[in-house]
Design an enzyme around this catalytic site. Structure first.
Site, mmCIF file in Angstrom:
data_model
loop_
_atom_site.group_PDB
_atom_site.id
_atom_site.type_symbol
_atom_site.label_atom_id
_atom_site.label_comp_id
_atom_site.label_asym_id
_atom_site.label_seq_id
_atom_site.Cartn_x
_atom_site.Cartn_y
_atom_site.Cartn_z
ATOM 1 N N SER A 62 75.217 55.587 -4.338
ATOM 2 C CA SER A 62 75.938 54.448 -4.910
ATOM 3 C C SER A 62 76.935 53.918 -3.894
ATOM 4 O O SER A 62 77.725 54.683 -3.330
ATOM 5 C CB SER A 62 76.688 54.868 -6.181
ATOM 6 O OG SER A 62 75.798 55.063 -7.255
ATOM 7 N N ARG A 97 71.603 62.596 -15.743
ATOM 8 C CA ARG A 97 73.047 62.643 -15.505
ATOM 9 C C ARG A 97 73.718 63.271 -16.717
ATOM 10 O O ARG A 97 73.643 62.743 -17.831
ATOM 11 C CB ARG A 97 73.607 61.235 -15.271
ATOM 12 C CG ARG A 97 75.093 61.253 -14.884
ATOM 13 C CD ARG A 97 75.577 59.879 -14.499
ATOM 14 N NE ARG A 97 75.821 59.037 -15.663
ATOM 15 C CZ ARG A 97 76.099 57.740 -15.601
ATOM 16 N NH1 ARG A 97 76.135 57.121 -14.433
ATOM 17 N NH2 ARG A 97 76.313 57.046 -16.700
ATOM 18 N N LYS A 107 80.454 54.562 -17.803
ATOM 19 C CA LYS A 107 81.025 55.185 -16.604
ATOM 20 C C LYS A 107 82.344 54.500 -16.312
ATOM 21 O O LYS A 107 82.384 53.331 -15.928
ATOM 22 C CB LYS A 107 80.065 55.067 -15.420
ATOM 23 C CG LYS A 107 80.363 56.032 -14.280
ATOM 24 C CD LYS A 107 79.225 56.048 -13.273
ATOM 25 C CE LYS A 107 79.384 57.185 -12.266
ATOM 26 N NZ LYS A 107 80.576 57.050 -11.428
#
Length: 222
Positions: free
Chosen positions: A108, A40, A137
């Site tokens: 998710s 990521r 996040k």
């Protein structure tokens, strides 16, 4: 497709896994017990991310772990990796169409209502996000907590991963006890001095709790 092992799912972060140490740190985490690596890097361009994904795929091949790319379908396809998408990204169905029937596609989800959609048919696993608030996040929904993980467990038979704020073995065990099949970790592995040791500690907590859960579900011999 063989059963996906999501017990310890590590997620990279450019602030914690700089490019010059990316492969080294991910390999260390895998040697400690990680079973999935997610690349990521929201800041990287597609070409840069593809280079990173190809390097990781090469380094991780001998370990037999799954590599997924966050969000970028084209990068995942070119790298021969899986993909993980969120509720505001490309849909799992679109990802499945782009990557093919054998690819790993993760999604998710933030509530059982998401699991009621037809998108789950395209998923290899789902992630309960976030379990707790996390500094890695910021654009997340309200934390689910272990009760939210348990509700998602009741709503799906897919492999379930808890993500968000799982930075200690104790929290990992709590998420597994709530019904998850694995935990996804960022700073709990990559934000410490020794990713291998941190991964080993988390993996031990996950495995111990999975064994205890399985034992509790086994009827006693009469």
């Amino acid at each position: 497709m063989s059963t996906l092992d999501v017990r310890l799912y590590v997620v990279t972060d450019p602030a914690l896994t700089p490019e010059d140490r990316l492969v080294e740190m991910c390999v260390a985490a895998v040697e400690g017990g990680a079973t999935v690596v997610q690349l990521r890097n929201k800041q990287a361009g597609d070409d840069e991310l593809l280079r990173q994904a190809l390097r990781l795929r090469t380094a991780l091949r001998e370990y037999g772990v799954t590599l997924v790319v966050n969000d970028r379908l084209d990068v995942a396809r070119q790298a021969g990796a899986g993909v993980h998408v969120g509720v505001s990204d490309a849909t799992p169905a679109r990802a499945r169409d782009a990557l093919g029937a054998q690819a790993v596609v993760g999604w998710s989800v933030e509530s059982p209502e998401h699991l009621a959609s037809d998108q789950t048919a395209a998923c290899s696993y789902v992630a309960a996000s976030p379990v707790w608030s996390t500094p890695t996040k910021a654009d997340t929904a309200h934390p689910l907590g272990p009760p939210g993980v348990a509700a998602l467990r009741q709503a799906t038979g897919l492999p379930l991963v808890g993500i968000g704020g799982i930075n200690t073995p104790e929290r990992a065990a709590e998420v597994i006890a709530a019904g998850a099949d694995g935990v996804a970790v960022v700073s709990g592995v990559f934000g410490v001095g020794d990713p291998r040791a941190a991964a080993a500690s988390l993996r031990a907590a996950v495995d111990e709790t999975l064994r205890a859960r399985a034992g509790a579900q086994t009827p006693a011999a009469g």
